[in-house]
Scaffold this motif. Structure first.
Motif, PDB file in Angstrom:
ATOM      1  N   SER A  19       7.441  22.714   9.492  1.00  0.00           N
ATOM      2  CA  SER A  19       8.046  23.080  10.850  1.00  0.00           C
ATOM      3  C   SER A  19       9.442  23.980  10.369  1.00  0.00           C
ATOM      4  O   SER A  19       9.313  23.942   9.375  1.00  0.00           O
ATOM      5  N   HIS A  21      13.342  24.494  12.247  1.00  0.00           N
ATOM      6  CA  HIS A  21      14.243  24.062  12.990  1.00  0.00           C
ATOM      7  C   HIS A  21      14.229  24.949  14.414  1.00  0.00           C
ATOM      8  O   HIS A  21      15.398  25.871  14.067  1.00  0.00           O
ATOM      9  N   ASN A  25      18.211  28.109  12.675  1.00  0.00           N
ATOM     10  CA  ASN A  25      17.211  28.253  11.320  1.00  0.00           C
ATOM     11  C   ASN A  25      17.930  29.947  11.396  1.00  0.00           C
ATOM     12  O   ASN A  25      18.626  29.836  12.428  1.00  0.00           O
ATOM     13  N   SER A  41       9.919  22.627   6.405  1.00  0.00           N
ATOM     14  CA  SER A  41      10.003  21.276   6.117  1.00  0.00           C
ATOM     15  C   SER A  41       8.595  22.000   5.632  1.00  0.00           C
ATOM     16  O   SER A  41       7.938  21.959   6.680  1.00  0.00           O
ATOM     17  N   ASN A  42       8.894  20.936   4.921  1.00  0.00           N
ATOM     18  CA  ASN A  42       7.140  20.164   4.636  1.00  0.00           C
ATOM     19  C   ASN A  42       7.080  19.048   4.500  1.00  0.00           C
ATOM     20  O   ASN A  42       8.118  18.112   5.230  1.00  0.00           O
ATOM     21  N   ASN A  45      10.941  17.779   2.149  1.00  0.00           N
ATOM     22  CA  ASN A  45      12.175  17.672   3.110  1.00  0.00           C
ATOM     23  C   ASN A  45      12.398  19.281   2.820  1.00  0.00           C
ATOM     24  O   ASN A  45      10.937  20.056   2.749  1.00  0.00           O
ATOM     25  N   ASP A  46      12.973  19.501   3.427  1.00  0.00           N
ATOM     26  CA  ASP A  46      13.382  20.811   3.459  1.00  0.00           C
ATOM     27  C   ASP A  46      13.881  22.113   1.995  1.00  0.00           C
ATOM     28  O   ASP A  46      14.448  21.141   1.222  1.00  0.00           O
ATOM     29  N   ARG A  47      13.567  22.847   2.501  1.00  0.00           N
ATOM     30  CA  ARG A  47      13.785  24.007   1.582  1.00  0.00           C
ATOM     31  C   ARG A  47      14.191  25.099   1.324  1.00  0.00           C
ATOM     32  O   ARG A  47      13.806  25.904   3.103  1.00  0.00           O
ATOM     33  N   THR A  68      18.409  15.508   3.457  1.00  0.00           N
ATOM     34  CA  THR A  68      17.893  15.008   4.810  1.00  0.00           C
ATOM     35  C   THR A  68      17.174  16.044   5.134  1.00  0.00           C
ATOM     36  O   THR A  68      16.273  15.895   5.986  1.00  0.00           O
ATOM     37  N   SER A  69      17.769  17.539   5.801  1.00  0.00           N
ATOM     38  CA  SER A  69      17.977  18.519   6.577  1.00  0.00           C
ATOM     39  C   SER A  69      18.079  19.268   5.723  1.00  0.00           C
ATOM     40  O   SER A  69      20.136  19.170   5.294  1.00  0.00           O
ATOM     41  N   TYR A  71      19.588  23.390   7.663  1.00  0.00           N
ATOM     42  CA  TYR A  71      19.571  23.653   8.776  1.00  0.00           C
ATOM     43  C   TYR A  71      20.161  25.077   8.849  1.00  0.00           C
ATOM     44  O   TYR A  71      19.763  25.905   7.431  1.00  0.00           O
TER      45      TYR A  71
END
Length: 269
Positions: A19, A21, A25, A41-42, A45-47, A68-69, A71
């Motif tokens: 996904s 954000h 994003n 996101s995978n 976590n977010d990359r 955690t995220s 942005y």
């Protein structure tokens, strides 16, 4: 003829790109004009990904454990640093990732939210949206007095200056030379204002009747995302700052980002 958009990457079809954000994003170009930088996101976590548009493939993946995220991001004009807003331990703060040294430095450290960072043209300043307590809002709601305003972080001395002091929210800043444009909610319709920092002047930049979501600038050409006819579309404006109605405005003021969140707000366990 209008340029026909072409799909280069699809989300929600592989584990790597589960996904993106929504509304939080940003896409950024590296100086090579071929590589874009974005967050996805995978399953873990977010990359941060670097995608070469000519080769049509991911050329680099940046994993940042502990967040955690991740942005909004923005790449410096030199292409060596990425500033981003990220959630860590329930706090959303600003960080800088050095692409060469592969190190992270933290800009803000508090329980309030800082977001939407943008590098200045000379890469010595970062504009961002900061959510802080405001004296203008006094209704019976726990967080009602929180207000979004525009701030500037100076990398040389690490000072943070507040640029806007409105009774309504301001957010989504971007640089036009030494000036900062940003969304202002001061009127009935959401539009962009602009502040010339050196001259201490402010003007209304757009007069859209349907509202504007986002914008960015390149050599006085401004690209807007505007809601019209039941959908969001892109509009290009050229030389739109030359004939504005400028008015005197206060200079940026150094602010102390004290982490007084739990002193101001009583939150039960």
């Amino acid at each position: 003829n209008l340029f026909k958009p072409k799909l280069i990457l699809k989300g929600e079809s592989t584990p790597d790109f589960e996904s993106f954000h929504y509304n939080r994003n940003k896409l950024c170009w590296l100086p090579d004009n071929s590589t874009i930088v974005f967050v996805a996101s995978n399953f873990k976590n977010d990359r941060i990904y670097l995608f070469n548009t000519k080769k049509r493939k991911i050329v680099k993946t940046i994993e940042l454990p502990g967040f955690t995220s991740i942005y909004e991001i923005d790449v410096s004009h030199k292409g060596d640093q990425i500033v981003f807003s990220a959630q860590k331990d329930e706090n959303v703060n600003l960080y800088i990732y050095d692409l060469n040294a592969k190190t992270i430095s933290q800009i803000t450290n508090d329980y309030y939210e800082e977001s939407q960072p943008k590098w200045s043209v000379d890469d010595d300043k970062i504009a961002f949206t900061g959510e802080r307590p405001s004296k203008y809002k006094n209704k019976d709601h726990l967080f009602y007095n929180l207000s979004k305003q525009i701030y500037i972080y100076y990398l040389k001395n690490k000072n943070i200056c507040q640029l806007t002091f409105d009774t309504k929210d301001n957010y989504s800043p971007f640089w036009i030379g030494d000036s900062l444009a940003f969304i202002s909610e001061k009127n009935e319709f959401i539009n962009y204002d602009i502040i010339d920092i050196k001259k201490s002047q402010r003007a209304q930049l757009t007069y859209f009747l349907s509202g504007v979501l986002d914008a960015d600038n390149y050599k006085n050409k401004i690209l807007y995302s505007i809601f019209y006819n039941n959908g969001w579309d892109l509009y290009l404006s050229v030389d739109s700052i030359n004939s504005l109605n400028w008015k005197k405005y206060q200079t940026p003021r150094i602010t102390n980002f004290n982490d007084d969140f739990f002193k101001r707000y009583s939150i039960g366990d």
